[in-house]
Design a protein around this motif. Sequence first.
Motif, PDB file in Angstrom:
ATOM      1  N   VAL A   1      -2.313  -1.083   7.907  1.00 11.54           N
ATOM      2  CA  VAL A   1      -1.214  -1.173   6.946  1.00 11.54           C
ATOM      3  C   VAL A   1      -0.649   0.223   6.712  1.00 11.54           C
ATOM      4  CG1 VAL A   1      -0.666  -1.664   4.523  1.00 11.54           C
ATOM      5  CG2 VAL A   1      -2.036  -3.275   5.852  1.00 11.54           C
ATOM      6  N   GLY A   2       0.676   0.319   6.665  1.00  9.44           N
ATOM      7  CA  GLY A   2       1.316   1.606   6.433  1.00  9.44           C
ATOM      8  C   GLY A   2       0.969   2.173   5.069  1.00  9.44           C
ATOM      9  N   GLY A   3       0.923   3.503   4.977  1.00  8.01           N
ATOM     10  CA  GLY A   3       0.644   4.153   3.708  1.00  8.01           C
ATOM     11  C   GLY A   3      -0.815   4.192   3.328  1.00  8.01           C
ATOM     12  N   THR A   4      -1.724   3.946   4.291  1.00  3.25           N
ATOM     13  CA  THR A   4      -3.155   3.915   3.997  1.00  3.25           C
ATOM     14  C   THR A   4      -3.866   5.075   4.697  1.00  3.25           C
ATOM     15  OG1 THR A   4      -3.656   2.484   5.893  1.00  3.25           O
ATOM     16  CG2 THR A   4      -3.105   1.402   3.812  1.00  3.25           C
ATOM     17  N   THR A   5      -5.018   5.459   4.160  1.00  6.33           N
ATOM     18  CA  THR A   5      -5.838   6.469   4.823  1.00  6.33           C
ATOM     19  C   THR A   5      -6.381   5.934   6.145  1.00  6.33           C
ATOM     20  OG1 THR A   5      -7.774   5.750   3.555  1.00  6.33           O
ATOM     21  CG2 THR A   5      -6.493   7.577   2.662  1.00  6.33           C
TER      22      THR A   5
ATOM     23  N   MET B   1      -0.188  -0.993  15.468  1.00  3.13           N
ATOM     24  CA  MET B   1       0.799  -1.851  14.832  1.00  3.13           C
ATOM     25  C   MET B   1       0.636  -1.717  13.317  1.00  3.13           C
ATOM     26  SD  MET B   1       1.328  -6.009  14.875  1.00  3.13           S
ATOM     27  CE  MET B   1       1.595  -6.092  16.648  1.00  3.13           C
ATOM     28  N   THR B   2       1.676  -1.287  12.641  1.00  7.25           N
ATOM     29  CA  THR B   2       1.636  -1.228  11.185  1.00  7.25           C
ATOM     30  C   THR B   2       2.373  -2.433  10.619  1.00  7.25           C
ATOM     31  OG1 THR B   2       3.607   0.186  11.159  1.00  7.25           O
ATOM     32  CG2 THR B   2       1.469   1.280  11.067  1.00  7.25           C
ATOM     33  N   VAL B   3       1.773  -3.034   9.594  1.00  5.40           N
ATOM     34  CA  VAL B   3       2.315  -4.227   8.945  1.00  5.40           C
ATOM     35  C   VAL B   3       2.233  -4.030   7.435  1.00  5.40           C
ATOM     36  CG1 VAL B   3       1.730  -5.805  10.847  1.00  5.40           C
ATOM     37  CG2 VAL B   3       0.039  -5.330   9.069  1.00  5.40           C
ATOM     38  N   PRO B   4       2.913  -4.866   6.650  1.00  3.62           N
ATOM     39  CA  PRO B   4       2.919  -4.666   5.194  1.00  3.62           C
ATOM     40  C   PRO B   4       1.593  -4.941   4.505  1.00  3.62           C
ATOM     41  CG  PRO B   4       4.885  -5.859   5.895  1.00  3.62           C
ATOM     42  CD  PRO B   4       3.966  -5.818   7.066  1.00  3.62           C
ATOM     43  N   THR B   5       0.818  -5.938   4.968  1.00  2.00           N
ATOM     44  CA  THR B   5      -0.404  -6.320   4.249  1.00  2.00           C
ATOM     45  C   THR B   5      -1.554  -6.541   5.233  1.00  2.00           C
ATOM     46  OG1 THR B   5      -0.141  -8.736   4.344  1.00  2.00           O
ATOM     47  CG2 THR B   5       1.061  -7.569   2.596  1.00  2.00           C
ATOM     48  N   TRP B   6      -2.784  -6.514   4.690  1.00  2.00           N
ATOM     49  CA  TRP B   6      -3.953  -6.769   5.533  1.00  2.00           C
ATOM     50  C   TRP B   6      -4.009  -8.218   5.973  1.00  2.00           C
ATOM     51  CZ3 TRP B   6      -5.521  -2.710   7.700  1.00  2.00           C
ATOM     52  CH2 TRP B   6      -5.501  -1.490   7.035  1.00  2.00           C
ATOM     53  N   ALA B   7      -3.438  -9.128   5.198  1.00  2.82           N
ATOM     54  CA  ALA B   7      -3.347 -10.522   5.642  1.00  2.82           C
ATOM     55  C   ALA B   7      -2.510 -10.623   6.915  1.00  2.82           C
ATOM     56  CB  ALA B   7      -2.750 -11.389   4.533  1.00  2.82           C
ATOM     57  N   ASP B   8      -1.467  -9.789   7.036  1.00  2.00           N
ATOM     58  CA  ASP B   8      -0.675  -9.745   8.270  1.00  2.00           C
ATOM     59  C   ASP B   8      -1.554  -9.324   9.445  1.00  2.00           C
ATOM     60  OD1 ASP B   8       1.921 -10.381   7.204  1.00  2.00           O
ATOM     61  OD2 ASP B   8       2.028  -8.374   6.369  1.00  2.00           O
TER      62      ASP B   8
ATOM     63  N   SER C   1       0.815  -1.213   0.000  1.00  2.00           N
ATOM     64  CA  SER C   1       0.000   0.000   0.000  1.00  2.00           C
ATOM     65  C   SER C   1       0.850   1.264   0.000  1.00  2.00           C
ATOM     66  CB  SER C   1      -0.936   0.001   1.218  1.00  2.00           C
ATOM     67  OG  SER C   1      -1.891  -1.040   1.112  1.00  2.00           O
ATOM     68  N   ALA C   2       1.973   1.230   0.724  1.00  2.00           N
ATOM     69  CA  ALA C   2       2.831   2.405   0.793  1.00  2.00           C
ATOM     70  C   ALA C   2       3.599   2.654  -0.502  1.00  2.00           C
ATOM     71  CB  ALA C   2       3.815   2.254   1.955  1.00  2.00           C
ATOM     72  N   ASP C   3       3.592   1.695  -1.418  1.00  2.00           N
ATOM     73  CA  ASP C   3       4.362   1.822  -2.659  1.00  2.00           C
ATOM     74  C   ASP C   3       3.527   2.284  -3.846  1.00  2.00           C
ATOM     75  OD1 ASP C   3       6.591   0.779  -1.300  1.00  2.00           O
ATOM     76  OD2 ASP C   3       5.900  -1.276  -1.693  1.00  2.00           O
TER      77      ASP C   3
ATOM     78  N   VAL D   1      -4.622  -0.656  -9.517  1.00  2.00           N
ATOM     79  CA  VAL D   1      -5.987  -1.075  -9.199  1.00  2.00           C
ATOM     80  C   VAL D   1      -5.872  -1.867  -7.902  1.00  2.00           C
ATOM     81  CG1 VAL D   1      -8.098  -2.118 -10.086  1.00  2.00           C
ATOM     82  CG2 VAL D   1      -6.374  -1.283 -11.695  1.00  2.00           C
ATOM     83  N   LYS D   2      -5.911  -1.163  -6.787  1.00  2.00           N
ATOM     84  CA  LYS D   2      -5.578  -1.775  -5.498  1.00  2.00           C
ATOM     85  C   LYS D   2      -6.300  -1.058  -4.362  1.00  2.00           C
ATOM     86  CE  LYS D   2      -1.625  -2.952  -2.541  1.00  2.00           C
ATOM     87  NZ  LYS D   2      -2.391  -2.610  -1.330  1.00  2.00           N
ATOM     88  N   THR D   3      -7.613  -1.180  -4.298  1.00  6.72           N
ATOM     89  CA  THR D   3      -8.405  -0.591  -3.210  1.00  6.72           C
ATOM     90  C   THR D   3      -7.816   0.758  -2.779  1.00  6.72           C
ATOM     91  OG1 THR D   3      -7.176  -1.863  -1.525  1.00  6.72           O
ATOM     92  CG2 THR D   3      -9.218  -2.819  -2.373  1.00  6.72           C
ATOM     93  N   MET D   4      -7.579   1.640  -3.750  1.00  2.62           N
ATOM     94  CA  MET D   4      -6.895   2.910  -3.493  1.00  2.62           C
ATOM     95  C   MET D   4      -7.931   4.026  -3.345  1.00  2.62           C
ATOM     96  SD  MET D   4      -3.727   4.467  -5.677  1.00  2.62           S
ATOM     97  CE  MET D   4      -2.657   5.743  -5.003  1.00  2.62           C
TER      98      MET D   4
END
Length: 323
Positions: free
Chosen positions: A202-206, A221-228, A138-140, A154-157
């Motif tokens: 997740v980091g980089g998200t609203t 806690m920030t993690v790379p993905t929502w699965a995390d 998300s942060a990328d 195209v990523k739930t943005m």
Amino acid sequence: MRARRVAAAALAASALLAGGCGGAPPTTRTGGSGNYTEPPLPANAVVTQPQSAPASDLEPQCGNPTASLRPGADHGPALDAVRARGRLLVGLDPGSNLFSFRDPISGTLAGFDVDVAAEIARDLFGDPRRIEYRILGSADRERALQDHSVDVVVKTMTITCDRRQRVDFSTAYLMSHQRVLAVKGSGIGSMADLAGKRVCAVGGTTSLDRIRHIQPTAAIMTVPTWADCLVVLQQRQVDAVSTDDALLAGLAAQDPYAEVVGPALSDEPYGVGVPKGNDDMVRFVNATLQRLRTDGTWNRLYQHWLAPALGPAAGPPEPTYRD
């Protein structure tokens, strides 16, 4: 379909646990039946402590952020470059159940966002398979558009005025709302119940910014993905997860003990991200989205992927144009 999603979740969870060795080391705790080792956190997980006051709302104003360019443009610099390359470069991630995830049987990417991207490729080439996926966190997403390593994201943005300063967007193709995911019977029913507790995002998200603003006394806690986030909730390393209800529904579909709770905290209009200045691509994508709204494709995709988790929809968001 549900069996495939659950299988996908199990595979993702086992992979995350295996990869968690790169995160914080396990700790030993004492329980009612003796000592036990707490599982490690996912790799790159970071915990920030509560704030002393709500974060300021610094979101810039731009009128209606969902207003986009009118559909059109079959040719232009960006479109011609994509056609010359022979494939559309699409940024997404394989960790958003219902939207973009790896089918455990076929091994291919599937989901609502994957199908939206395929429809753009269909209109560009007459072939929905002429896509090369670039996996993004998300942060990328913004950086990938700014350095032109992808043609579209195209990523739930979520479309926001702040993001519009750096990237362009299509019209909204789905409206979501931020809520909370908690374990059933936990006593957590809304963001108000998360004071002094730990929340995953997740980091980089609203979503992350909104948690800080609404509930500053929560540790995040920030993690790379929502699965995390689902994994650390299952391991009771956080008390809740907060993001768009569309994403939370995808997590809840993988765990019968998790539920989406509380009122909507915000409107989250999803748009296709496009590099700044690529007006021909924006207009082309908007033409595809308009086709999906009018020929029944949007309703078909929603029924297939999202209706079982989110319930019936009134239809796709109505587009707003600024020209």
